[in-house]
Structures are given as C-alpha cells and as structure tokens.
Design a protein around this motif. Structure first.
Motif, PDB file in Angstrom:
ATOM      1  N   LEU A 134      19.682  37.426 118.865  1.00 52.17           N
ATOM      2  CA  LEU A 134      20.448  38.627 118.535  1.00 52.17           C
ATOM      3  C   LEU A 134      19.770  39.393 117.405  1.00 52.17           C
ATOM      4  CD1 LEU A 134      22.909  40.488 118.745  1.00 52.17           C
ATOM      5  CD2 LEU A 134      24.101  38.919 117.194  1.00 52.17           C
ATOM      6  N   LYS A 135      19.385  38.684 116.343  1.00 54.58           N
ATOM      7  CA  LYS A 135      18.719  39.364 115.223  1.00 54.58           C
ATOM      8  C   LYS A 135      17.416  40.018 115.676  1.00 54.58           C
ATOM      9  CE  LYS A 135      18.820  35.796 112.397  1.00 54.58           C
ATOM     10  NZ  LYS A 135      18.674  34.933 111.209  1.00 54.58           N
ATOM     11  N   THR A 136      16.666  39.311 116.514  1.00 50.70           N
ATOM     12  CA  THR A 136      15.388  39.842 116.986  1.00 50.70           C
ATOM     13  C   THR A 136      15.595  41.067 117.860  1.00 50.70           C
ATOM     14  OG1 THR A 136      14.362  37.682 116.853  1.00 50.70           O
ATOM     15  CG2 THR A 136      13.284  39.307 118.271  1.00 50.70           C
ATOM     16  N   LYS A 141      15.049  46.794 118.574  1.00 51.48           N
ATOM     17  CA  LYS A 141      15.694  48.046 118.980  1.00 51.48           C
ATOM     18  C   LYS A 141      15.565  49.081 117.865  1.00 51.48           C
ATOM     19  CE  LYS A 141      18.228  49.565 122.288  1.00 51.48           C
ATOM     20  NZ  LYS A 141      17.558  50.115 123.473  1.00 51.48           N
ATOM     21  N   ILE A 142      15.814  48.650 116.658  1.00 49.22           N
ATOM     22  CA  ILE A 142      15.753  49.567 115.518  1.00 49.22           C
ATOM     23  C   ILE A 142      14.318  50.010 115.241  1.00 49.22           C
ATOM     24  CG2 ILE A 142      16.066  49.672 113.001  1.00 49.22           C
ATOM     25  CD1 ILE A 142      18.619  47.914 113.481  1.00 49.22           C
ATOM     26  N   GLN A 143      13.358  49.087 115.384  1.00 47.45           N
ATOM     27  CA  GLN A 143      11.960  49.422 115.108  1.00 47.45           C
ATOM     28  C   GLN A 143      11.355  50.329 116.167  1.00 47.45           C
ATOM     29  OE1 GLN A 143       9.992  45.646 114.832  1.00 47.45           O
ATOM     30  NE2 GLN A 143      10.674  45.257 112.742  1.00 47.45           N
ATOM     31  N   CYS A 145      12.910  52.399 118.556  1.00 54.16           N
ATOM     32  CA  CYS A 145      13.505  53.668 118.979  1.00 54.16           C
ATOM     33  C   CYS A 145      14.512  54.150 117.952  1.00 54.16           C
ATOM     34  CB  CYS A 145      14.155  53.546 120.361  1.00 54.16           C
ATOM     35  SG  CYS A 145      15.592  52.493 120.419  1.00 54.16           S
ATOM     36  N   GLU A 146      14.741  55.444 117.985  1.00 58.76           N
ATOM     37  CA  GLU A 146      15.706  56.035 117.087  1.00 58.76           C
ATOM     38  C   GLU A 146      17.068  55.964 117.762  1.00 58.76           C
ATOM     39  OE1 GLU A 146      15.780  60.173 114.859  1.00 58.76           O
ATOM     40  OE2 GLU A 146      13.789  59.262 114.976  1.00 58.76           O
ATOM     41  N   LEU A 147      18.002  55.316 117.117  1.00 60.89           N
ATOM     42  CA  LEU A 147      19.331  55.154 117.685  1.00 60.89           C
ATOM     43  C   LEU A 147      20.218  56.329 117.301  1.00 60.89           C
ATOM     44  CD1 LEU A 147      19.886  51.381 116.861  1.00 60.89           C
ATOM     45  CD2 LEU A 147      19.360  52.362 119.097  1.00 60.89           C
ATOM     46  N   THR A 148      20.996  56.757 118.253  1.00 57.94           N
ATOM     47  CA  THR A 148      21.972  57.808 117.965  1.00 57.94           C
ATOM     48  C   THR A 148      23.164  57.172 117.267  1.00 57.94           C
ATOM     49  OG1 THR A 148      23.191  57.523 120.031  1.00 57.94           O
ATOM     50  CG2 THR A 148      21.283  59.037 120.072  1.00 57.94           C
ATOM     51  N   PRO A 149      23.973  57.971 116.599  1.00 61.33           N
ATOM     52  CA  PRO A 149      25.185  57.414 115.981  1.00 61.33           C
ATOM     53  C   PRO A 149      26.084  56.722 117.012  1.00 61.33           C
ATOM     54  CG  PRO A 149      24.754  59.596 115.100  1.00 61.33           C
ATOM     55  CD  PRO A 149      23.779  59.386 116.225  1.00 61.33           C
ATOM     56  N   GLU A 154      28.223  51.702 119.301  1.00 62.26           N
ATOM     57  CA  GLU A 154      28.372  50.834 120.468  1.00 62.26           C
ATOM     58  C   GLU A 154      27.825  49.423 120.194  1.00 62.26           C
ATOM     59  OE1 GLU A 154      27.080  50.591 125.184  1.00 62.26           O
ATOM     60  OE2 GLU A 154      26.721  52.452 124.077  1.00 62.26           O
ATOM     61  N   ILE A 155      26.676  49.343 119.545  1.00 61.26           N
ATOM     62  CA  ILE A 155      26.095  48.037 119.202  1.00 61.26           C
ATOM     63  C   ILE A 155      27.044  47.294 118.259  1.00 61.26           C
ATOM     64  CG2 ILE A 155      24.226  46.897 117.926  1.00 61.26           C
ATOM     65  CD1 ILE A 155      22.350  49.096 119.098  1.00 61.26           C
ATOM     66  N   ALA A 156      27.532  47.985 117.241  1.00 63.02           N
ATOM     67  CA  ALA A 156      28.445  47.359 116.278  1.00 63.02           C
ATOM     68  C   ALA A 156      29.718  46.875 116.974  1.00 63.02           C
ATOM     69  CB  ALA A 156      28.785  48.334 115.157  1.00 63.02           C
ATOM     70  N   GLU A 157      30.236  47.663 117.902  1.00 66.98           N
ATOM     71  CA  GLU A 157      31.445  47.267 118.636  1.00 66.98           C
ATOM     72  C   GLU A 157      31.195  46.013 119.464  1.00 66.98           C
ATOM     73  OE1 GLU A 157      32.670  50.686 120.907  1.00 66.98           O
ATOM     74  OE2 GLU A 157      33.358  51.761 119.111  1.00 66.98           O
TER      75      GLU A 157
END
Length: 169
Positions: A134-136, A141-143, A145-149, A154-157
């Motif tokens: 999960l951490k990886t 994902k963060i490294q 691509c640029e995530l939209t709000p 959605e990831i946090a949910e």
C-alpha cells in the motif's frame, strides 16, 4: 495493479526514511527506561533497541544529547561508578514529569509493541507485505502523476474504508 507488480516495484524505488520518533518521544522513552532502574548509556542504547524492535539501535549521537537534555532539565542525574562510567538515575522532578506524560509514554510503548509484533511474528508477514505494498503504490502514484483533488479524496476514502472494514472484523 496486481500484487506481483507491487512486490517487484518495492525493491526498485528508494524508500524515504520515516522518522521513528515524534518530537520529544525519544526523551520520554529514555526517561521511562531510566525510571525502571539506574542505567549506563550502553544499557540505555540496548534497552531502546529492545523496546523499538525491528533491528533498530539508536546511535550514541542520539542518546548522548538526549541524556544531556534530561540532565539539564533536572529529570535525571549522573554519577560516576568505581569504573569511572556515568550511571544515570531519575530525579524526583523526572518522576513528576513522567507522571504528567504517562499517557504519551503508554502511547509510545504501545506503538512499538505493535511494531515489534508485526516485524517479529511470522503470522503477520502477509499484513506487513500488504502494508508495504500500500505504501509503495501510494508513493509510486504520487511520484509518477499529478493527482487531482478528487483523486486524492478518493484514495483517502478507500484507505479510510479499509480501516473501518478491518476494525469491524
């Protein structure tokens, strides 16, 4: 993404080091250990390593400034033994401070107890692997691509929902 891809990616990226101790927690842990019995610095290093587990050993560069701080605050005192080695013991001010911070000390000890269980118990190896995956996957994902709000939400949910599902088991 299948698990096999994540497991392969774990070794291929550089993991940033997360701080093992929150601010002030090393000082509280050392004070707690000295409160158990007077100790030499070497014993404190060994005891912190035992509490934390997972192969962690604090350096002298971490322990000595911590001991100096605790002495300056009059929470501990040092005395030379017959071998000219400093032995540290808690003072009444240190005992009072530990009483005030008892909840934080319990939180620290509980956190490291859980960490040791996950790292040392073969029964939890799949949980440890899943947590690392999960951490990886989040890091990748963060490294990459640029995530939209909306994606961040959605990831946090999804993570929050997994936590709720686990708690209900």
């Amino acid at each position: 993404m299948p698990n096999s891809e994540l497991v392969v990616d774990i070794g291929s990226i550089t993991k940033p080091r997360k701080r093992l101790f929150e601010s002030g927690h090393m000082k509280l842990l050392v004070l707690h250990l000295i409160a158990q019995a007077p100790k030499f610095s070497y014993d404190i290093i060994k005891d912190v390593g035992c509490v934390v587990g997972g192969g962690y050993t604090p350096s002298a560069g971490t322990i000595y400034p911590t001991l100096n701080y605790l002495e300056e605050q009059h929470y501990i005192r040092s005395a030379l033994n017959v071998d000219e080695r400093k032995q540290y013991s808690i003072t009444s001010a240190g005992i009072k401070y530990l009483e005030i911070e008892r909840a934080t000390v319990e939180k620290i000890l509980c956190r490291f107890s859980t960490r040791k269980q996950i790292h040392n118990n073969e029964q939890f190896i799949d949980i440890k692997r899943a947590m690392e995956n999960l951490k990886t996957s989040l890091r990748l994902k963060i490294q990459r691509c640029e995530l939209t709000p909306e994606q961040v939400r959605e990831i946090a949910e999804k993570i929050d929902q997994a936590a709720v599902d686990i708690a209900r088991m």
